[in-house]
Motif scaffolding. Sequence first.
Motif, PDB file in Angstrom:
ATOM      1  N   ALA A   1       0.814  -1.217   0.000  1.00 46.56           N
ATOM      2  CA  ALA A   1       0.000   0.000   0.000  1.00 46.56           C
ATOM      3  C   ALA A   1       0.847   1.265   0.000  1.00 46.56           C
ATOM      4  O   ALA A   1       0.451   2.289  -0.558  1.00 46.56           O
ATOM      5  N   SER A   2       2.020   1.230   0.638  1.00 47.43           N
ATOM      6  CA  SER A   2       2.862   2.421   0.769  1.00 47.43           C
ATOM      7  C   SER A   2       4.275   2.101   0.273  1.00 47.43           C
ATOM      8  O   SER A   2       5.185   1.844   1.078  1.00 47.43           O
ATOM      9  N   PRO A   3       4.478   2.103  -1.048  1.00 49.26           N
ATOM     10  CA  PRO A   3       5.783   1.682  -1.574  1.00 49.26           C
ATOM     11  C   PRO A   3       6.947   2.532  -1.104  1.00 49.26           C
ATOM     12  O   PRO A   3       8.058   2.025  -0.935  1.00 49.26           O
ATOM     13  N   ARG A   4       6.739   3.819  -0.866  1.00 49.25           N
ATOM     14  CA  ARG A   4       7.847   4.669  -0.448  1.00 49.25           C
ATOM     15  C   ARG A   4       8.291   4.396   0.988  1.00 49.25           C
ATOM     16  O   ARG A   4       9.336   4.872   1.408  1.00 49.25           O
TER      17      ARG A   4
ATOM     18  N   GLU B   1      13.297   6.078  -7.242  1.00 45.32           N
ATOM     19  CA  GLU B   1      12.289   6.312  -8.265  1.00 45.32           C
ATOM     20  C   GLU B   1      12.651   5.569  -9.544  1.00 45.32           C
ATOM     21  O   GLU B   1      13.815   5.225  -9.787  1.00 45.32           O
ATOM     22  N   LEU B   2      11.644   5.364 -10.394  1.00 48.25           N
ATOM     23  CA  LEU B   2      11.841   4.579 -11.600  1.00 48.25           C
ATOM     24  C   LEU B   2      12.892   5.199 -12.520  1.00 48.25           C
ATOM     25  O   LEU B   2      13.650   4.479 -13.176  1.00 48.25           O
TER      26      LEU B   2
ATOM     27  N   THR C   1       1.632   4.832  -9.504  1.00 44.93           N
ATOM     28  CA  THR C   1       2.922   4.281  -9.111  1.00 44.93           C
ATOM     29  C   THR C   1       2.728   3.154  -8.104  1.00 44.93           C
ATOM     30  O   THR C   1       1.824   3.204  -7.268  1.00 44.93           O
ATOM     31  N   VAL C   2       3.586   2.146  -8.227  1.00 43.45           N
ATOM     32  CA  VAL C   2       3.552   0.988  -7.336  1.00 43.45           C
ATOM     33  C   VAL C   2       4.993   0.627  -6.994  1.00 43.45           C
ATOM     34  O   VAL C   2       5.942   1.164  -7.557  1.00 43.45           O
ATOM     35  N   LEU C   3       5.149  -0.311  -6.079  1.00 49.78           N
ATOM     36  CA  LEU C   3       6.461  -0.900  -5.838  1.00 49.78           C
ATOM     37  C   LEU C   3       6.715  -1.912  -6.950  1.00 49.78           C
ATOM     38  O   LEU C   3       5.999  -2.911  -7.072  1.00 49.78           O
ATOM     39  N   LEU C   4       7.707  -1.642  -7.779  1.00 42.54           N
ATOM     40  CA  LEU C   4       8.042  -2.498  -8.911  1.00 42.54           C
ATOM     41  C   LEU C   4       9.040  -3.579  -8.503  1.00 42.54           C
ATOM     42  O   LEU C   4       9.886  -3.361  -7.632  1.00 42.54           O
ATOM     43  N   HIS C   5       8.950  -4.707  -9.177  1.00 38.35           N
ATOM     44  CA  HIS C   5      10.028  -5.692  -9.047  1.00 38.35           C
ATOM     45  C   HIS C   5      11.299  -5.117  -9.641  1.00 38.35           C
ATOM     46  O   HIS C   5      12.364  -5.168  -9.045  1.00 38.35           O
ATOM     47  N   GLY C   6      11.206  -4.570 -10.855  1.00 40.54           N
ATOM     48  CA  GLY C   6      12.298  -3.822 -11.448  1.00 40.54           C
ATOM     49  C   GLY C   6      13.248  -4.596 -12.329  1.00 40.54           C
ATOM     50  O   GLY C   6      14.029  -3.993 -13.069  1.00 40.54           O
ATOM     51  N   ASP C   7      13.189  -5.932 -12.293  1.00 43.10           N
ATOM     52  CA  ASP C   7      14.124  -6.740 -13.087  1.00 43.10           C
ATOM     53  C   ASP C   7      13.476  -8.083 -13.423  1.00 43.10           C
ATOM     54  O   ASP C   7      14.049  -9.149 -13.182  1.00 43.10           O
ATOM     55  N   LEU C   8      12.293  -8.027 -14.020  1.00 39.22           N
ATOM     56  CA  LEU C   8      11.460  -9.223 -14.148  1.00 39.22           C
ATOM     57  C   LEU C   8      11.740  -9.976 -15.453  1.00 39.22           C
ATOM     58  O   LEU C   8      10.848 -10.254 -16.247  1.00 39.22           O
ATOM     59  N   HIS C   9      13.021 -10.307 -15.684  1.00 37.82           N
ATOM     60  CA  HIS C   9      13.358 -11.176 -16.801  1.00 37.82           C
ATOM     61  C   HIS C   9      13.118 -12.626 -16.387  1.00 37.82           C
ATOM     62  O   HIS C   9      12.888 -12.938 -15.209  1.00 37.82           O
TER      63      HIS C   9
ATOM     64  N   LYS D   1      15.009  -5.752  -8.095  1.00 32.50           N
ATOM     65  CA  LYS D   1      15.820  -4.519  -8.075  1.00 32.50           C
ATOM     66  C   LYS D   1      14.823  -3.363  -8.074  1.00 32.50           C
ATOM     67  O   LYS D   1      14.652  -2.664  -9.063  1.00 32.50           O
ATOM     68  N   SER D   2      14.166  -3.172  -6.966  1.00 32.49           N
ATOM     69  CA  SER D   2      12.932  -2.408  -6.919  1.00 32.49           C
ATOM     70  C   SER D   2      13.124  -0.905  -7.018  1.00 32.49           C
ATOM     71  O   SER D   2      14.128  -0.341  -6.592  1.00 32.49           O
ATOM     72  N   SER D   3      12.109  -0.281  -7.582  1.00 29.58           N
ATOM     73  CA  SER D   3      11.951   1.165  -7.579  1.00 29.58           C
ATOM     74  C   SER D   3      10.464   1.445  -7.559  1.00 29.58           C
ATOM     75  O   SER D   3       9.639   0.521  -7.590  1.00 29.58           O
ATOM     76  N   ILE D   4      10.127   2.722  -7.525  1.00 30.51           N
ATOM     77  CA  ILE D   4       8.712   3.118  -7.477  1.00 30.51           C
ATOM     78  C   ILE D   4       8.350   3.743  -8.808  1.00 30.51           C
ATOM     79  O   ILE D   4       8.989   4.707  -9.247  1.00 30.51           O
ATOM     80  N   GLY D   5       7.330   3.178  -9.462  1.00 28.87           N
ATOM     81  CA  GLY D   5       6.969   3.721 -10.757  1.00 28.87           C
ATOM     82  C   GLY D   5       5.759   3.044 -11.360  1.00 28.87           C
ATOM     83  O   GLY D   5       5.009   2.343 -10.688  1.00 28.87           O
ATOM     84  N   GLU D   6       5.614   3.223 -12.656  1.00 27.27           N
ATOM     85  CA  GLU D   6       4.429   2.794 -13.394  1.00 27.27           C
ATOM     86  C   GLU D   6       4.369   1.274 -13.514  1.00 27.27           C
ATOM     87  O   GLU D   6       5.359   0.633 -13.885  1.00 27.27           O
ATOM     88  N   PRO D   7       3.216   0.657 -13.233  1.00 26.78           N
ATOM     89  CA  PRO D   7       3.138  -0.806 -13.189  1.00 26.78           C
ATOM     90  C   PRO D   7       3.590  -1.504 -14.468  1.00 26.78           C
ATOM     91  O   PRO D   7       4.217  -2.567 -14.405  1.00 26.78           O
TER      92      PRO D   7
END
Length: 286
Positions: free
Chosen positions: A133-136, A142-143, A189-197, A216-222
Amino acid sequence: MIEPGFADRLTRRFGPQIIDWVQAAPALAERLALEWRLRPNTMFPDGSTSLTVGCTTESGTDAVLKLSPQLDVIAEQDRVLRAFQPGGRVPAVFRSAPEHGAILLERLPGGRVTTPTAAQLAEVLSGLHGAVASPRAVVDKELRDGVEYFLALAEAKLGLDGIAGVVLPEDIARARRLRDRLVTSQTETVLLHGDLHYDNLLDCGPDRGLVAIDPKSSIGEPCFDAIDWVLDGTQPISRKIDDLVALTGFDGERLADWCRVGAPVLAIAAIARGRDPGPLLRFSRS
């Protein structure tokens, strides 16, 4: 317990300055195994940034002990995996000692995936992005900065044999401009996985489904987390975008643009694997 190629792999990845950590890691693994009452049984031979040891807990549960010289990375993975836990799409964290770069994870029964369906990916994305609910409160990256990590790595390879003259500096510059425009205009914006290969997705069978590892998370667009799937080359890009939009409600144009940002990076990865980067580069330049 320690696989012979471990030292060489980490030295190639981090350089000679990592030797002291490499030499101390086996003793640390043994000490934590004793403290946490683990029975080590195997070592995974393919990690380039960590020492990973399969083990069994005192209660008989299969687990993985992961040690890394990157203490900040382990600390972030600890926070992120615990935050993602309610969605059921990451391994459980049993124990952690971030001050030692150590984390004890659930050992998942599945193997790497090859070509997930749109429905499978949509389920993973929903489980990840809906869990926090609160990614930050979890990460402060940030993304824009998360993407810069990958673009900078790609840029550093532009002069290498096979890449020079194929992936161009303008491809990276174009990706940066498009990234900045997308980040400025994102509304969700959501908590991203960031490296979803696909090496970071495990198929755990019909009951558990796909599970994501090594964020490798960041906060950004799903839709950012869908780039690798859209660009995997198994189907036309436009068809994959349409299929995923129908299941997720993503904005198709923004998803396509995020894929254009990632395409030069994936083109370099394709070259390294002996694949044709042409389709990715033509798409990124369109």
